[in-house]
Design an enzyme around this catalytic site. Structure first.
Site, short mmCIF file in Angstrom:
data_model
loop_
_atom_site.label_atom_id
_atom_site.label_comp_id
_atom_site.label_asym_id
_atom_site.label_seq_id
_atom_site.Cartn_x
_atom_site.Cartn_y
_atom_site.Cartn_z
N HIS A 556 0.83 -1.20 0.00
CA HIS A 556 0.00 0.00 0.00
C HIS A 556 0.87 1.25 0.00
CE1 HIS A 556 -3.13 -2.88 1.46
NE2 HIS A 556 -3.83 -2.19 0.58
N HIS A 560 1.09 1.41 -5.76
CA HIS A 560 -0.26 0.82 -5.82
C HIS A 560 -1.27 1.89 -6.24
CE1 HIS A 560 -3.98 -1.17 -4.74
NE2 HIS A 560 -4.23 -0.24 -3.82
N HIS A 597 -7.07 7.01 -3.11
CA HIS A 597 -7.95 6.07 -2.40
C HIS A 597 -7.28 5.35 -1.23
CE1 HIS A 597 -5.77 2.92 -4.57
NE2 HIS A 597 -6.38 2.04 -3.82
N ASP A 714 -8.93 -1.51 -8.11
CA ASP A 714 -8.22 -1.68 -6.84
C ASP A 714 -7.68 -3.09 -6.66
OD1 ASP A 714 -7.25 -0.92 -4.35
OD2 ASP A 714 -9.09 -1.48 -3.33
#
Length: 830
Positions: A556, A560, A597, A714
């Protein structure tokens, strides 16, 4: 008006500059204003008397109506239509010169000769500030002259691009004054023209020469732009007209149909546009064009062919129109609808089976629509959707009611429609999987956690149930200098390809892929103009967003985020190819949500936060902890610093809508509602009922698509190339292993006991993830968006993981060894 000619592909930075109508568009502004009346409406004459109130006095006739009427006999078509005057205010000129030299003085005097109001500024900052202020003062500059003789003082190319990205200046004429020597080397002039300059003028101190050149520009560029600006009003009037209107070209191919025509023919716009006229009439229409050659109108009865219905005789009037010359270039078909359009069309019989799987309800305002797929292909895709192994009880009920509806009376069908309206709403789509193999601990832990509420915590790859660090980084981070090396530029050329190598970009940008990729994708989707913001503000925003991703996270991190943004861009491009088109603001908000996000993600799951009594978990009551933090952090950073506030030029209502969309998309990545979102998407876009008959509003259709878009982006790693898929699996495993290690050290409950560094089988975890999470979602999304490569790569990766498991390849070390061979294969293929 700026969205009227939205480019489909490619979506480059300069796509907003060319605002000329497409070959299929009719220049209604030109047609309407070509007529003249014998009353002498010279509203812009510099002579006294007879001038129209409210119009400036000028020697320049901005429209053909302002010129004196010829004495020769006018064509019948010219006399028949009233004048539609384009905007005709006092013309304003903005001169951007770094000093008041002889050239500037001559240009100022030439503008005064043409009776222009002149404003002179000396810096690009002053020019851009004046232009940005026009958004609130309702004023605009019709002509902008920029001193481009030296880039040392003024960057004319940058100023031009900024102007083109400013709302209200799409039809502004931009002139650059250059040195005479520039005309000997065309590279400088081409760069200026590519940036959006309309004309390059050689510097001169001859006032007469400059004045004549300026007058030519006013006649050949400013006046046509002014006429073109009337088109939006006319198109809006035509589209909202209650009468049925169809326009064809000279060979009777349909070029335009309004909303009433769509309803009458029982067809969508994409089914009507470009059709031969004979396809919608049972009567012979071949004689109409022959009549038109002699400039005669047609008035008679023609039988209209409705889709899946009997023909209807209707009174049709046909008027030929000559846009160029005197030979008809278009024919206008006007249908007399008996009893009023609304009442009459509502009484016509409707087909039992409506077209399925389209986004027609979202695209009601589109005028330039082409056919996207045959009914056979559409039914094949929807068959895949309805066959997915998702069995939400509400979905079963809706399918049963839809079957009953096909064989019942009209009154019963209307009652069932009302029942469906109540059933197909948010909150009724919490599904149950058909079966979970209880002997598979990974599947049990994974699916069980995802289907239950916050009381049971589990975690899996997705920003949705990851964790965020409490401390946020300062918003004063300035963007590093973007060294756009040839290697970076070459790689970014493929930024919207599904095979884009994000790991290579991570390497050559020194772990700053989001800044470079984000700017490129923002340019391609014209985000700067959509938000009415300067490029540098977007660059600073991306730099701050990337700085607030944690580089030490193996998964993360900003790579990403860049990967999800790249996938989002690919999906948006594919949607435009399929003519399932979001507007520009929808595209911009989707890309912004993708970039941010997972901002401030600490590399731990939501379950870990709750178990460790994190302040974030307490703040958000253990519900949607990470996603709420991601959304809140995004807006806290953005609104907290005017230098990175990409929303500051939006009006209140637009900002409210943008914020709502971005927050909703980020929250949609929360995995505990994964199956609910998927079931709702399948129920709406995978049934025999048109989406507009299921969902109450257009916004709800858009919401479903945006949520599914970012969810697929995602967790799209298993649908990437094998080498990329393996690398992402290695990274997420490392992050989960680190969390388990910390849980053991701190004596916390172990959220994912299977992700133990010593015992976990990475292939087995990936197999379960694909089987229970990815497979159904990818099939649903592919059926909707038509990207078969998603399924191809997913199947290849699934087989590869199965092979790894059989070969006893389980640990990170084993995976790294295998990566070497996969990367070698990828290099060989290239």
């Amino acid at each position: 008006m700026s969205r009227k000619y939205k480019p489909k592909s490619p979506r480059g930075l300069l796509s907003t500059i060319d605002r000329k109508p497409t070959s299929r568009s009719i220049n209604w502004g030109y047609i309407a204003t070509e007529s003249s009346h014998g009353t002498g409406t010279s509203g812009t004459s510099s002579s006294g008397g007879g001038s129209r109130p409210g119009h400036r006095k000028s020697s320049l006739a901005l429209t053909p109506e302002d010129e004196s009427m010829d004495t020769h006999q006018k064509n019948l078509m010219d006399l028949k239509y009233p004048t539609v005057l384009p905007p005709n205010p006092q013309l304003k000129a903005l001169l951007v010169f770094h000093k008041s030299d002889n050239i500037c003085e001559v240009m100022t005097q030439a503008c005064h000769r043409q009776q222009l109001d002149v404003t002179v500024v000396k810096t690009k900052e002053a020019a851009l500030e004046i232009l940005s202020n026009t958004n609130t003062t309702a004023e605009c500059y019709h002509l902008i002259v920029i001193d481009a003789r030296s880039t040392k003082y003024l960057d004319a190319e940058y100023i031009t691009r900024s102007i083109r990205h400013t709302n209200g200046h799409h039809f502004t004429t931009i002139i650059t004054v250059v040195k005479k020597s520039f005309f000997e080397k065309d590279d400088v002039l081409i760069a200026l023209l590519d940036a959006g300059v309309n004309r390059c003028m050689a510097e001169t101190t001859n006032l007469s020469l400059c004045s004549i050149e300026l007058k030519q520009i006013l006649h050949s560029i400013v006046r046509p732009h002014n006429v073109m600006s009337t088109q939006q009003a006319l198109y809006t009037a035509l589209h909202r007209l209650k009468e049925v209107l169809i326009i064809t070209d000279d060979v009777l191919r349909i070029q335009y149909a309004n909303k009433s025509a769509e309803r009458l023919l029982n067809m969508r716009l994409d089914e009507i546009i470009s059709k031969p006229l004979a396809d919608i009439f049972i009567s012979d229409v071949s004689s109409i064009s022959a009549h038109g050659k002699s400039i005669r109108e047609f008035d008679g009865i023609l039988t209209v062919r409705r889709k899946c219905q009997d023909g209807i005789p209707m009174h049709v009037r046909v008027v030929p129109v000559a846009c160029i010359g005197r030979t008809p270039t278009h024919f206008v078909f006007n249908f007399d609808v008996p009893g009023g359009q609304n009442d009459f069309i509502a009484t016509l019989p409707q087909p039992k089976e409506a077209p399925r799987g389209s986004l027609h309800s979202i695209r009601r305002g589109s005028f330039d629509v082409r056919s996207v797929a045959s009914d056979g292909l559409r039914r094949t895709s929807l068959a895949k959707l309805t066959s997915l192994p998702l069995e939400a009880p509400i979905t079963k009920i809706i399918n049963l009611l839809s079957q009953v509806q096909e064989n019942c009376s009209a009154d019963e069908a209307r009652l069932i429609d009302k029942v469906l309206e109540f059933l197909k709403r948010e909150g009724l789509y919490s599904p149950q999987m058909k079966e979970i193999r209880t002997e598979d601990p990974i599947a049990t832990d994974l699916i069980g956690a995802l289907l239950t509420g916050p009381s049971l915590y589990s975690s899996r790859r997705s920003s949705n149930d990851s964790i965020i660090r409490v401390s946020s980084r300062p918003s004063g981070v300035m963007p590093a200098k973007m060294k756009a090396t040839p290697l970076i530029m070459e790689l970014l050329e493929e930024s919207l390809s599904w095979e884009f190598d994000i790991f290579k970009l991570e390497d050559i940008t020194e772990k700053r892929p989001l800044l470079y990729l984000g700017m490129e994708i923002f340019r391609r989707f014209d985000v700067f103009a959509t938000l009415n913001i300067d490029e540098n503000i977007c660059k600073s925003w991306l730099a701050v967003i990337e700085a607030n991703y944690h580089e030490q996270n193996s998964y993360h991190n900003s790579t990403h985020a860049a990967d999800v943004m790249q996938a989002t861009g690919s999906f948006l491009t594919q949607l435009s190819f399929k003519e399932i088109m979001m507007d520009r603001m929808d595209e911009a908000t989707a890309l912004i949500a993708a970039a941010a996000h997972d901002i401030d993600h600490p590399g731990r799951s939501s379950a870990f936060l709750c178990n460790s009594n994190s302040p974030l978990a307490i703040l958000y009551n253990d519900l949607t902890v990470l996603e709420s933090h991601h959304a809140a952090t995004t807006f806290k950073l953005t609104l907290g610093d005017d230098k990175i506030n990409i929303f500051k030029n939006l009006d209140k209502e637009t900002y409210k809508s943008v914020r709502s969309t971005i927050v909703d998309m980020i929250l949609a990545t929360e995995m505990t509602r994964h199956f609910e979102h998927l079931a709702k998407f399948v129920s709406v876009f995978g049934t025999d009922v048109e989406p507009r008959d299921i969902v109450q509003t257009e916004d709800e259709s858009s919401i479903l698509i945006r949520r599914m878009l970012i969810k697929v982006a995602d967790v799209s790693n298993p649908a990437r190339q094998p080498a990329f898929c393996v690398e992402w699996a290695r990274r997420i495993a490392e992050e989960y292993f680190t969390q388990t290690d910390e849980e053991k050290t701190k004596s916390l409950p172990i959220v994912m006991p299977m992700f133990d560094r010593a015992t976990c089988s990475i292939p087995k975890s990936q197999i379960g993830f694909i089987e229970y999470i990815i497979q159904d979602m990818m099939h649903a999304w592919d059926s909707f968006i038509d990207m078969p490569q998603l399924i191809t790569y997913m199947q290849i990766n699934y087989s590869q993981w199965k092979k790894f498991e059989e070969q006893g390849i389980h640990t990170l070390a084993d995976i790294k060894t295998k990566q070497v061979s996969l990367n070698a294969k990828k290099t060989t293929c290239k």
